[in-house]
Scaffold this active site. Structure first.
Site, PDB file in Angstrom:
ATOM      1  N   LEU A 287     -88.628 -69.150 -29.557  1.00 20.74           N
ATOM      2  CA  LEU A 287     -88.380 -67.700 -29.609  1.00 20.74           C
ATOM      3  C   LEU A 287     -89.052 -66.950 -28.452  1.00 20.74           C
ATOM      4  CD1 LEU A 287     -88.477 -66.978 -33.471  1.00 20.74           C
ATOM      5  CD2 LEU A 287     -86.517 -67.496 -32.017  1.00 20.74           C
TER       6      LEU A 287
ATOM      7  N   THR B 217     -87.522 -66.445 -25.545  1.00 28.28           N
ATOM      8  CA  THR B 217     -86.416 -65.534 -25.184  1.00 28.28           C
ATOM      9  C   THR B 217     -85.338 -65.558 -26.276  1.00 28.28           C
ATOM     10  OG1 THR B 217     -85.385 -67.306 -23.888  1.00 28.28           O
ATOM     11  CG2 THR B 217     -86.721 -65.713 -22.676  1.00 28.28           C
ATOM     12  N   GLY B 218     -85.393 -66.546 -27.133  1.00 28.35           N
ATOM     13  CA  GLY B 218     -84.449 -66.608 -28.257  1.00 28.35           C
ATOM     14  C   GLY B 218     -84.762 -65.495 -29.242  1.00 28.35           C
TER      15      GLY B 218
ATOM     16  N   ALA C 122     -83.209 -75.488 -23.863  1.00 30.63           N
ATOM     17  CA  ALA C 122     -84.420 -74.685 -23.675  1.00 30.63           C
ATOM     18  C   ALA C 122     -84.954 -74.860 -22.257  1.00 30.63           C
ATOM     19  CB  ALA C 122     -85.487 -75.122 -24.682  1.00 30.63           C
ATOM     20  N   ALA C 123     -84.934 -73.786 -21.489  1.00 32.90           N
ATOM     21  CA  ALA C 123     -85.443 -73.862 -20.110  1.00 32.90           C
ATOM     22  C   ALA C 123     -85.666 -72.465 -19.572  1.00 32.90           C
ATOM     23  CB  ALA C 123     -84.437 -74.590 -19.218  1.00 32.90           C
TER      24      ALA C 123
ATOM     25  N   SER D 148     -76.645 -77.083 -14.321  1.00 37.68           N
ATOM     26  CA  SER D 148     -76.271 -75.864 -13.606  1.00 37.68           C
ATOM     27  C   SER D 148     -75.600 -76.174 -12.280  1.00 37.68           C
ATOM     28  CB  SER D 148     -77.554 -75.074 -13.330  1.00 37.68           C
ATOM     29  OG  SER D 148     -77.325 -74.035 -12.429  1.00 37.68           O
TER      30      SER D 148
ATOM     31  N   TYR E  18     -85.647 -73.992  -9.385  1.00 44.04           N
ATOM     32  CA  TYR E  18     -84.893 -74.038 -10.640  1.00 44.04           C
ATOM     33  C   TYR E  18     -83.813 -75.125 -10.578  1.00 44.04           C
ATOM     34  CZ  TYR E  18     -81.245 -72.989 -13.934  1.00 44.04           C
ATOM     35  OH  TYR E  18     -80.272 -73.126 -14.886  1.00 44.04           O
TER      36      TYR E  18
ATOM     37  N   LYS F  72     -83.173 -79.062 -12.679  1.00 42.54           N
ATOM     38  CA  LYS F  72     -81.963 -79.582 -13.351  1.00 42.54           C
ATOM     39  C   LYS F  72     -81.531 -80.897 -12.696  1.00 42.54           C
ATOM     40  CE  LYS F  72     -81.553 -76.157 -16.241  1.00 42.54           C
ATOM     41  NZ  LYS F  72     -81.636 -76.327 -17.695  1.00 42.54           N
TER      42      LYS F  72
ATOM     43  N   ASN G  67     -71.283 -69.635 -13.527  1.00 42.04           N
ATOM     44  CA  ASN G  67     -71.951 -68.408 -13.993  1.00 42.04           C
ATOM     45  C   ASN G  67     -71.564 -68.066 -15.434  1.00 42.04           C
ATOM     46  OD1 ASN G  67     -72.011 -68.390 -11.003  1.00 42.04           O
ATOM     47  ND2 ASN G  67     -73.045 -66.440 -11.297  1.00 42.04           N
TER      48      ASN G  67
ATOM     49  N   PHE H 120     -75.942 -57.061  -3.623  1.00 42.87           N
ATOM     50  CA  PHE H 120     -76.671 -57.817  -2.598  1.00 42.87           C
ATOM     51  C   PHE H 120     -75.732 -58.334  -1.508  1.00 42.87           C
ATOM     52  CE2 PHE H 120     -79.560 -58.879  -6.399  1.00 42.87           C
ATOM     53  CZ  PHE H 120     -80.393 -57.806  -6.143  1.00 42.87           C
TER      54      PHE H 120
ATOM     55  N   ASP I 135     -78.376 -66.876  -1.669  1.00 39.57           N
ATOM     56  CA  ASP I 135     -77.049 -66.674  -2.259  1.00 39.57           C
ATOM     57  C   ASP I 135     -75.962 -67.269  -1.369  1.00 39.57           C
ATOM     58  OD1 ASP I 135     -77.190 -65.410  -4.709  1.00 39.57           O
ATOM     59  OD2 ASP I 135     -77.102 -63.374  -3.890  1.00 39.57           O
TER      60      ASP I 135
HETATM   61  C1  WQD Z   1     -73.916 -63.188  -9.210  1.00 44.25           C
HETATM   62  C2  WQD Z   1     -73.530 -62.405  -7.971  1.00 44.25           C
HETATM   63  C3  WQD Z   1     -75.403 -61.844  -6.557  1.00 44.25           C
HETATM   64  C4  WQD Z   1     -77.404 -59.161  -9.315  1.00 44.25           C
HETATM   65  C5  WQD Z   1     -77.314 -67.716 -11.052  1.00 44.25           C
HETATM   66  C6  WQD Z   1     -78.102 -68.912 -10.632  1.00 44.25           C
HETATM   67  C7  WQD Z   1     -77.332 -70.129 -10.936  1.00 44.25           C
HETATM   68  C8  WQD Z   1     -76.937 -70.142 -12.386  1.00 44.25           C
HETATM   69  C9  WQD Z   1     -76.144 -68.940 -12.722  1.00 44.25           C
HETATM   70  C10 WQD Z   1     -78.409 -70.769 -14.147  1.00 44.25           C
HETATM   71  C11 WQD Z   1     -74.289 -62.877  -6.720  1.00 44.25           C
HETATM   72  C12 WQD Z   1     -74.745 -60.609  -7.128  1.00 44.25           C
HETATM   73  C13 WQD Z   1     -76.475 -60.043  -8.773  1.00 44.25           C
HETATM   74  C14 WQD Z   1     -77.543 -57.864  -8.746  1.00 44.25           C
HETATM   75  C15 WQD Z   1     -75.825 -58.405  -7.152  1.00 44.25           C
HETATM   76  N1  WQD Z   1     -78.104 -70.069 -13.202  1.00 44.25           N
HETATM   77  N2  WQD Z   1     -75.719 -59.660  -7.700  1.00 44.25           N
HETATM   78  N3  WQD Z   1     -76.738 -57.539  -7.696  1.00 44.25           N
HETATM   79  O1  WQD Z   1     -77.037 -66.192  -8.494  1.00 44.25           O
HETATM   80  O2  WQD Z   1     -74.533 -66.590  -8.778  1.00 44.25           O
HETATM   81  O3  WQD Z   1     -76.141 -67.665 -10.259  1.00 44.25           O
HETATM   82  O4  WQD Z   1     -76.923 -67.794 -12.401  1.00 44.25           O
HETATM   83  O5  WQD Z   1     -78.076 -71.868 -14.408  1.00 44.25           O
HETATM   84  O6  WQD Z   1     -78.133 -71.205 -10.631  1.00 44.25           O
HETATM   85  O7  WQD Z   1     -78.361 -68.840  -9.246  1.00 44.25           O
HETATM   86  O8  WQD Z   1     -75.775 -65.301 -10.547  1.00 44.25           O
HETATM   87  O9  WQD Z   1     -75.570 -63.222 -11.808  1.00 44.25           O
HETATM   88  O10 WQD Z   1     -77.576 -63.550 -10.291  1.00 44.25           O
HETATM   89  O11 WQD Z   1     -75.334 -63.209  -9.278  1.00 44.25           O
HETATM   90  O12 WQD Z   1     -75.136 -58.062  -6.179  1.00 44.25           O
HETATM   91  O13 WQD Z   1     -78.358 -57.029  -9.171  1.00 44.25           O
HETATM   92  O14 WQD Z   1     -73.917 -61.042  -8.157  1.00 44.25           O
HETATM   93  O15 WQD Z   1     -75.781 -61.652  -5.232  1.00 44.25           O
HETATM   94  O16 WQD Z   1     -73.401 -62.780  -5.655  1.00 44.25           O
HETATM   95  P1  WQD Z   1     -75.888 -66.416  -9.369  1.00 44.25           P
HETATM   96  P2  WQD Z   1     -76.136 -63.782 -10.548  1.00 44.25           P
END
Ligand code: WQD
Length: 321
Positions: free
Chosen positions: A33, A35-36, A73-74, A116, A140, A144, A169, A207, A284
């Protein structure tokens, strides 16, 4: 089949539990719990509050006629993993090794693991299939990647059979409203878009708008958690039928850009998303999309909930309630 779902009270975990219960499997959840959320508990599942770092509690949970484990859980904040690798080494690697050893000790031989797309790093070609080189660029992603190597060894040495599901995603919420717990401090795009709409955040920072993509913003493969849940059920069935250990991508094979996500959200909710362009976020990739051919062929899995409309509206319903 009695399934121990480790991390089953979290965002993805609770959707997985729902899918297992809908498939009439017996479910025990083991979750610390951190984050759960209790609001994500289902009446039909059994819940044990415990940590994967607590070896004796984990062993105790595993000793109750468990047939298979789903390990979710991670820690999952990519940025944090670069500044606090110790936390990720402890939870995602040492904790997962505890899970493996508890399985081994209790003769539990089927594992479905939350992996992932982060195991691939910067894509060398698209869509990314499972043969793509594994070159994680975040710690991260490394955790994995590293665990997948451990599973291969435990398969060779102990007969453990695993399916490592490499999520792209993960987005969306259960459409029947069965999962209502909002992720706290999510760093991901869609939750941030939603928090901007509800006023919890002032502004979304996009971003980078100078990528070599159709509108200059990054493109991702967004997969609905209900589709992820179905893949876990299919992976258990596959293992139960004697399937070989393997890693499988879970994605839609199509990409949505950040600006497309914003525009579609505005269209569907009738509200304006307050956003501004900001510098690129380090690490990214411009575009990453999955080949999910193997999951289709091997699991008979097909994403059916992951249209842009469905991922946005199912999320909005929960954020707007
Ligand atoms: C998505 C897009 C950001 C927030 C991450 C992990 C990946 C996996 C899935 C877990 C990107 C853009 C985001 C913001 C933005 N994780 N963005 N403004 O990075 O693709 O994947 O989650 O297993 O390993 O890296 O996901 O949702 O953070 O971003 O512009 O405030 O949205 O640059 O292009 P990401 P995200």
């Amino acid at each position: 089949m009695h399934v121990l779902v480790i991390g089953g009270a979290g965002y993805i975990g609770s959707h997985v539990v729902k899918a297992l219960l809908d498939a009439n499997l017996e479910v025990t959840v083991y979750d610390n719990l951190s984050t759960g959320l209790k609001i994500n508990f289902f009446d039909k599942a059994r819940y044990l509050v415990g940590d994967i770092l607590d070896v004796s509690a984990l062993n105790e949970a595993m000793s109750k006629n468990v047939d298979a484990v789903i390990h979710l859980a991670a820690k999952k904040a990519v940025g944090e993993s670069m500044t606090n690798p110790e936390k990720y080494a402890l939870n995602n690697i040492a904790g997962a090794i505890n899970v493996l050893n508890a399985m081994s000790q209790n003769n539990v031989r089927m594992l479905v693991f939350s992996s992932s797309a982060a195991v691939y790093g910067e894509p060398q070609y698209l869509p990314v299939d499972e043969e793509h080189p594994l070159n994680p660029v975040s710690f991260y992603g490394f955790t994995k990647y590293d665990m997948e190597r451990y599973f291969q060894w435990y398969d060779r040495l102990k007969g453990l059979k695993f399916v490592s599901l490499r999520y792209f995603n993960a987005v969306g919420y259960d459409e029947t409203g069965a999962v209502r717990g909002l992720e706290q401090n999510s760093q991901n795009l869609l939750p941030i878009v939603m928090e901007t709409l509800t006023g919890k955040r002032d502004k979304l920072k996009v971003f980078g708008n100078d990528y070599d993509t159709r509108d200059g913003t990054c493109i991702r493969d967004y997969i609905h958690v209900t589709d992820l849940g179905a893949a876990h059920v299919a992976a258990l069935r596959y293992l139960q039928q004697g399937g070989e250990s393997r890693a499988l991508n879970l994605g839609t094979e199509t990409g949505i850009s950040v600006l497309e996500m914003i525009k579609k959200t505005e269209e569907l909710t009738g509200r304006k998303v307050n956003y501004e362009f900001a510098p690129r976020r380090p690490g990214d990739p411009a575009v990453i999309t999955a080949s999910a051919r193997k999951a289709r062929e091997i699991l008979g899995w097909e994403p059916t909930h992951s249209s842009p409309e469905n991922i946005i509206l199912s999320t909005w319903r929960v954020y707007n309630s």
